[in-house]
Write a protein that holds these residues in place. Structure first.
Motif, PDB file in Angstrom:
ATOM      1  N   GLU A  33     121.575 -17.060  13.179  1.00 42.71           N
ATOM      2  CA  GLU A  33     122.069 -16.514  12.075  1.00 42.71           C
ATOM      3  C   GLU A  33     122.912 -15.246  12.732  1.00 42.71           C
ATOM      4  OE1 GLU A  33     122.013 -15.451   8.382  1.00 42.71           O
ATOM      5  OE2 GLU A  33     120.078 -16.783   7.636  1.00 42.71           O
ATOM      6  N   SER A  34     122.263 -14.409  13.423  1.00 36.57           N
ATOM      7  CA  SER A  34     123.055 -12.913  14.206  1.00 36.57           C
ATOM      8  C   SER A  34     123.742 -12.905  15.368  1.00 36.57           C
ATOM      9  CB  SER A  34     122.337 -11.851  13.839  1.00 36.57           C
ATOM     10  OG  SER A  34     121.017 -12.103  14.099  1.00 36.57           O
ATOM     11  N   LYS A  35     122.666 -13.895  15.856  1.00 33.72           N
ATOM     12  CA  LYS A  35     123.028 -14.330  17.650  1.00 33.72           C
ATOM     13  C   LYS A  35     122.165 -13.402  18.494  1.00 33.72           C
ATOM     14  CE  LYS A  35     125.136 -17.667  16.538  1.00 33.72           C
ATOM     15  NZ  LYS A  35     124.485 -18.093  15.281  1.00 33.72           N
ATOM     16  N   GLU A  36     121.216 -12.259  17.128  1.00 32.87           N
ATOM     17  CA  GLU A  36     120.598 -11.458  18.662  1.00 32.87           C
ATOM     18  C   GLU A  36     119.374 -11.895  19.420  1.00 32.87           C
ATOM     19  OE1 GLU A  36     117.383  -7.725  17.272  1.00 32.87           O
ATOM     20  OE2 GLU A  36     118.005  -9.645  15.545  1.00 32.87           O
ATOM     21  N   VAL A  37     119.481 -11.952  20.351  1.00 27.91           N
ATOM     22  CA  VAL A  37     118.500 -12.348  21.821  1.00 27.91           C
ATOM     23  C   VAL A  37     117.362 -11.457  21.298  1.00 27.91           C
ATOM     24  CG1 VAL A  37     117.419 -12.312  23.970  1.00 27.91           C
ATOM     25  CG2 VAL A  37     120.095 -12.830  23.648  1.00 27.91           C
ATOM     26  N   LEU A  38     116.432 -12.700  20.306  1.00 26.84           N
ATOM     27  CA  LEU A  38     115.113 -12.338  20.158  1.00 26.84           C
ATOM     28  C   LEU A  38     113.617 -12.363  21.178  1.00 26.84           C
ATOM     29  CD1 LEU A  38     114.669 -14.458  16.966  1.00 26.84           C
ATOM     30  CD2 LEU A  38     115.655 -12.222  17.339  1.00 26.84           C
ATOM     31  N   MET A  39     113.810 -13.686  22.216  1.00 25.53           N
ATOM     32  CA  MET A  39     112.345 -13.631  22.914  1.00 25.53           C
ATOM     33  C   MET A  39     113.457 -14.837  24.013  1.00 25.53           C
ATOM     34  SD  MET A  39     109.659 -15.469  21.534  1.00 25.53           S
ATOM     35  CE  MET A  39     108.313 -16.132  22.826  1.00 25.53           C
ATOM     36  N   ILE A  40     112.649 -13.898  25.815  1.00 27.64           N
ATOM     37  CA  ILE A  40     112.823 -15.001  26.401  1.00 27.64           C
ATOM     38  C   ILE A  40     110.923 -15.659  26.809  1.00 27.64           C
ATOM     39  CG2 ILE A  40     113.198 -15.458  28.763  1.00 27.64           C
ATOM     40  CD1 ILE A  40     115.525 -13.235  27.761  1.00 27.64           C
TER      41      ILE A  40
END
Length: 125
Positions: A33-40
Protein backbone atom coordinates in the motif's frame (compact mmCIF):
# COMPACT_ATOMS: atom_id res chain seq x y z
CA UNK A 1 25.13 -7.45 -21.58
CA UNK A 2 28.25 -5.82 -22.94
CA UNK A 3 27.22 -6.23 -26.59
CA UNK A 4 24.02 -4.30 -26.01
CA UNK A 5 21.86 -7.33 -26.79
CA UNK A 6 19.15 -8.81 -24.63
CA UNK A 7 18.89 -12.44 -23.64
CA UNK A 8 15.93 -14.63 -22.74
CA UNK A 9 16.98 -14.02 -19.13
CA UNK A 10 16.35 -10.30 -19.57
CA UNK A 11 13.36 -10.23 -21.90
CA UNK A 12 11.85 -13.70 -21.84
CA UNK A 13 8.87 -14.97 -19.87
CA UNK A 14 10.58 -17.91 -18.13
CA UNK A 15 11.53 -17.53 -14.46
CA UNK A 16 15.23 -18.41 -14.29
CA UNK A 17 16.43 -17.20 -10.88
CA UNK A 18 20.16 -16.52 -10.60
CA UNK A 19 21.77 -17.10 -7.23
CA UNK A 20 25.26 -16.00 -6.20
CA UNK A 21 28.15 -18.34 -5.32
CA UNK A 22 26.58 -18.92 -1.87
CA UNK A 23 23.24 -19.82 -3.47
CA UNK A 24 21.58 -16.55 -2.43
CA UNK A 25 19.79 -13.61 -3.99
CA UNK A 26 18.48 -10.37 -2.50
CA UNK A 27 14.85 -10.26 -1.40
CA UNK A 28 13.28 -6.87 -0.75
CA UNK A 29 9.96 -6.54 1.08
CA UNK A 30 7.94 -3.41 0.29
CA UNK A 31 4.56 -2.51 1.77
CA UNK A 32 2.08 -3.03 -1.07
CA UNK A 33 0.00 0.00 0.00
CA UNK A 34 2.49 2.63 1.16
CA UNK A 35 5.43 1.42 -0.98
CA UNK A 36 7.69 1.81 2.08
CA UNK A 37 10.74 -0.46 2.08
CA UNK A 38 10.24 -2.75 5.07
CA UNK A 39 13.23 -5.06 4.98
CA UNK A 40 15.94 -6.63 2.85
CA UNK A 41 17.20 -10.16 3.39
CA UNK A 42 18.66 -13.05 1.44
CA UNK A 43 16.71 -15.81 -0.27
CA UNK A 44 17.92 -19.18 -1.50
CA UNK A 45 16.03 -21.53 -3.82
CA UNK A 46 14.14 -23.07 -0.89
CA UNK A 47 13.05 -19.65 0.42
CA UNK A 48 11.84 -18.60 -3.04
CA UNK A 49 9.95 -21.88 -3.47
CA UNK A 50 8.30 -21.70 -0.01
CA UNK A 51 7.37 -18.06 -0.53
CA UNK A 52 5.67 -18.93 -3.81
CA UNK A 53 3.94 -22.00 -2.32
CA UNK A 54 2.62 -20.37 0.86
CA UNK A 55 2.23 -16.68 0.00
CA UNK A 56 4.26 -15.84 3.11
CA UNK A 57 7.74 -14.30 2.85
CA UNK A 58 10.52 -16.79 3.58
CA UNK A 59 14.21 -15.98 3.69
CA UNK A 60 17.50 -17.74 4.27
CA UNK A 61 18.99 -16.81 7.63
CA UNK A 62 22.75 -16.64 7.19
CA UNK A 63 23.30 -16.42 10.95
CA UNK A 64 21.14 -19.48 11.66
CA UNK A 65 22.07 -21.27 8.45
CA UNK A 66 18.48 -22.26 7.74
CA UNK A 67 15.16 -21.34 6.17
CA UNK A 68 13.36 -18.58 8.03
CA UNK A 69 9.66 -17.77 7.77
CA UNK A 70 9.30 -14.07 8.59
CA UNK A 71 6.97 -13.97 11.58
CA UNK A 72 7.56 -17.54 12.74
CA UNK A 73 8.25 -16.38 16.30
CA UNK A 74 6.75 -12.86 16.37
CA UNK A 75 3.56 -13.57 14.43
CA UNK A 76 4.39 -10.56 12.23
CA UNK A 77 4.07 -12.30 8.87
CA UNK A 78 4.55 -10.65 5.50
CA UNK A 79 1.76 -11.75 3.14
CA UNK A 80 3.08 -11.57 -0.40
CA UNK A 81 0.74 -9.86 -2.85
CA UNK A 82 3.06 -9.75 -5.85
CA UNK A 83 6.65 -10.65 -6.73
CA UNK A 84 8.67 -8.48 -9.10
CA UNK A 85 11.83 -9.90 -10.68
CA UNK A 86 14.71 -7.66 -11.74
CA UNK A 87 16.22 -7.68 -15.24
CA UNK A 88 19.05 -10.09 -14.33
CA UNK A 89 16.73 -12.33 -12.28
CA UNK A 90 19.09 -12.08 -9.31
CA UNK A 91 16.87 -10.01 -7.00
CA UNK A 92 13.20 -10.05 -6.04
CA UNK A 93 10.92 -7.29 -4.80
CA UNK A 94 7.96 -8.62 -2.86
CA UNK A 95 4.97 -6.33 -2.45
CA UNK A 96 3.61 -7.44 0.90
CA UNK A 97 0.84 -6.85 3.39
CA UNK A 98 2.62 -6.71 6.78
CA UNK A 99 0.91 -8.18 9.83
CA UNK A 100 2.71 -6.03 12.36
CA UNK A 101 6.19 -4.52 12.48
CA UNK A 102 8.68 -5.85 9.93
CA UNK A 103 11.78 -5.18 12.03
CA UNK A 104 12.89 -7.39 14.91
CA UNK A 105 13.35 -4.17 16.96
CA UNK A 106 9.61 -3.54 16.78
CA UNK A 107 9.94 -0.75 14.22
CA UNK A 108 7.53 -0.79 11.28
CA UNK A 109 10.49 -0.92 8.87
CA UNK A 110 14.09 -1.99 9.31
CA UNK A 111 14.97 1.37 7.76
CA UNK A 112 14.09 3.62 10.70
CA UNK A 113 17.29 5.71 10.72
CA UNK A 114 18.92 8.03 8.19
CA UNK A 115 22.60 8.83 7.82
CA UNK A 116 23.33 12.50 8.42
CA UNK A 117 27.05 13.19 8.22
CA UNK A 118 28.54 10.49 10.45
CA UNK A 119 25.48 10.18 12.69
CA UNK A 120 22.27 8.20 12.52
CA UNK A 121 19.01 10.02 13.14
CA UNK A 122 15.58 8.52 13.65
CA UNK A 123 13.18 8.75 10.72
CA UNK A 124 9.79 10.05 11.77
CA UNK A 125 6.87 8.02 10.36
Amino acid sequence: MSNGGCSDLETGSTFMPRYDAQGLMTGIAIDAESKEVLMIAFMNAEAVARTRETGLAHFHSRSRGRLWLKGETSGHFLRVQEILVDCDQDALVMLVKPEGPACHTGARSCFYRRLVGNRLEAVQN
